[in-house]
Write a protein that holds these residues in place. Structure first.
Motif, PDB file in Angstrom:
ATOM      1  N   LYS A   3      31.284  -3.148 -22.645  1.00 39.44           N
ATOM      2  CA  LYS A   3      31.847  -2.724 -23.946  1.00 39.44           C
ATOM      3  C   LYS A   3      31.312  -3.559 -25.105  1.00 39.44           C
ATOM      4  O   LYS A   3      32.055  -3.984 -25.985  1.00 39.44           O
TER       5      LYS A   3
ATOM      6  N   TYR B  97      19.613  -4.439 -19.621  1.00 43.33           N
ATOM      7  CA  TYR B  97      19.985  -3.081 -19.999  1.00 43.33           C
ATOM      8  C   TYR B  97      18.741  -2.409 -20.563  1.00 43.33           C
ATOM      9  O   TYR B  97      17.880  -3.075 -21.136  1.00 43.33           O
TER      10      TYR B  97
ATOM     11  N   TYR C  99      27.743  -0.160 -22.012  1.00 48.63           N
ATOM     12  CA  TYR C  99      29.102   0.355 -21.879  1.00 48.63           C
ATOM     13  C   TYR C  99      29.939  -0.382 -20.834  1.00 48.63           C
ATOM     14  O   TYR C  99      31.136  -0.543 -21.012  1.00 48.63           O
ATOM     15  N   ASP C 100      29.313  -0.858 -19.775  1.00 44.61           N
ATOM     16  CA  ASP C 100      30.100  -1.528 -18.732  1.00 44.61           C
ATOM     17  C   ASP C 100      30.756  -2.816 -19.224  1.00 44.61           C
ATOM     18  O   ASP C 100      31.802  -3.211 -18.724  1.00 44.61           O
TER      19      ASP C 100
ATOM     20  N   ASN D  97      28.442  12.439 -21.115  1.00 36.15           N
ATOM     21  CA  ASN D  97      29.739  11.762 -21.241  1.00 36.15           C
ATOM     22  C   ASN D  97      29.559  10.283 -21.573  1.00 36.15           C
ATOM     23  O   ASN D  97      30.295   9.742 -22.397  1.00 36.15           O
ATOM     24  N   VAL D  98      28.600   9.640 -20.933  1.00 32.85           N
ATOM     25  CA  VAL D  98      28.328   8.227 -21.210  1.00 32.85           C
ATOM     26  C   VAL D  98      27.846   8.080 -22.646  1.00 32.85           C
ATOM     27  O   VAL D  98      28.292   7.194 -23.378  1.00 32.85           O
TER      28      VAL D  98
ATOM     29  N   SER E 149      25.010   2.748 -19.174  1.00 37.02           N
ATOM     30  CA  SER E 149      26.280   2.568 -18.470  1.00 37.02           C
ATOM     31  C   SER E 149      26.297   1.293 -17.631  1.00 37.02           C
ATOM     32  O   SER E 149      27.360   0.794 -17.279  1.00 37.02           O
ATOM     33  N   ARG E 150      25.104   0.762 -17.325  1.00 36.33           N
ATOM     34  CA  ARG E 150      24.996  -0.468 -16.537  1.00 36.33           C
ATOM     35  C   ARG E 150      23.576  -1.016 -16.663  1.00 36.33           C
ATOM     36  O   ARG E 150      22.690  -0.360 -17.198  1.00 36.33           O
TER      37      ARG E 150
ATOM     38  N   GLY F 213      29.708   6.042 -25.715  1.00 30.56           N
ATOM     39  CA  GLY F 213      29.035   5.019 -26.502  1.00 30.56           C
ATOM     40  C   GLY F 213      29.113   5.288 -27.990  1.00 30.56           C
ATOM     41  O   GLY F 213      29.295   4.370 -28.795  1.00 30.56           O
TER      42      GLY F 213
ATOM     43  N   HIS G 186      27.082  13.689 -16.687  1.00 36.71           N
ATOM     44  CA  HIS G 186      27.414  12.259 -16.701  1.00 36.71           C
ATOM     45  C   HIS G 186      26.732  11.573 -17.877  1.00 36.71           C
ATOM     46  O   HIS G 186      27.365  10.819 -18.609  1.00 36.71           O
ATOM     47  N   ASN G 187      25.448  11.843 -18.077  1.00 35.16           N
ATOM     48  CA  ASN G 187      24.713  11.231 -19.186  1.00 35.16           C
ATOM     49  C   ASN G 187      25.308  11.606 -20.532  1.00 35.16           C
ATOM     50  O   ASN G 187      25.404  10.769 -21.423  1.00 35.16           O
TER      51      ASN G 187
ATOM     52  N   THR H 117      23.168   4.529 -25.283  1.00 34.94           N
ATOM     53  CA  THR H 117      24.154   3.961 -24.378  1.00 34.94           C
ATOM     54  C   THR H 117      23.595   3.799 -22.971  1.00 34.94           C
ATOM     55  O   THR H 117      23.015   4.734 -22.424  1.00 34.94           O
TER      56      THR H 117
END
Length: 129
Positions: free
Chosen positions: A89, A66, A86-87, A9-10, A57-58, A14, A6-7, A55
């Motif tokens: 953008k 952040y 990222y959430d 991909n995030v 994600s939230r 980014g 997941h990290n 990046t």
């Protein structure tokens, strides 16, 4: 998705968001797999720069800010940092030597992203003689 997949991909998402914004602003860029830098940039004036993309994600912790790990690798920093939320953008652009980039982790409130285009121009222009 959990864990490092997941990290990764995030982080990759980014990187692509940052490079798309740079390309749209007329800055040539190429993604690299390097220990310190994520991309190399070429400004319209021909100046070569390095880019580090971080990046989130939230928002983290108390959900008001952040947070990114900005600890340098072997005391080396890239010329430019793209701190991606990222959430929403959005990207906060900074020079690697900007005091906003902390030694271990950097935190920003969502309002810091309000002038993204202006920040990018300011950062890139700061490298042009």
């Amino acid at each position: 998705m959990n864990g490092s997949t997941h990290n990764n991909n995030v982080g990759r998402a980014g990187e692509f968001l940052a490079l798309s914004r740079l390309s749209f602003a007329g800055i040539s860029c190429i993604l690299v797999q390097h220990e310190i830098d994520d991309a190399y940039l070429k400004t319209p004036s021909g100046k070569l720069l390095t880019l580090q993309v971080k990046t989130a994600s939230r928002k983290s912790g108390n959900l008001t800010q952040y947070r990114w790990n900005t600890q340098p690798v072997r005391d080396k920093k890239s010329d430019v940092y793209a701190l991606v939320a990222y959430d929403i953008k959005k990207i906060y652009w900074a020079r690697g030597d900007d005091p906003v980039i902390k030694k271990t982790s950097t935190r920003l409130y969502p309002e810091a992203f309000d002038n993204e285009e202006q920040l990018l121009k300011q950062v890139i222009n700061s490298f042009i003689d």
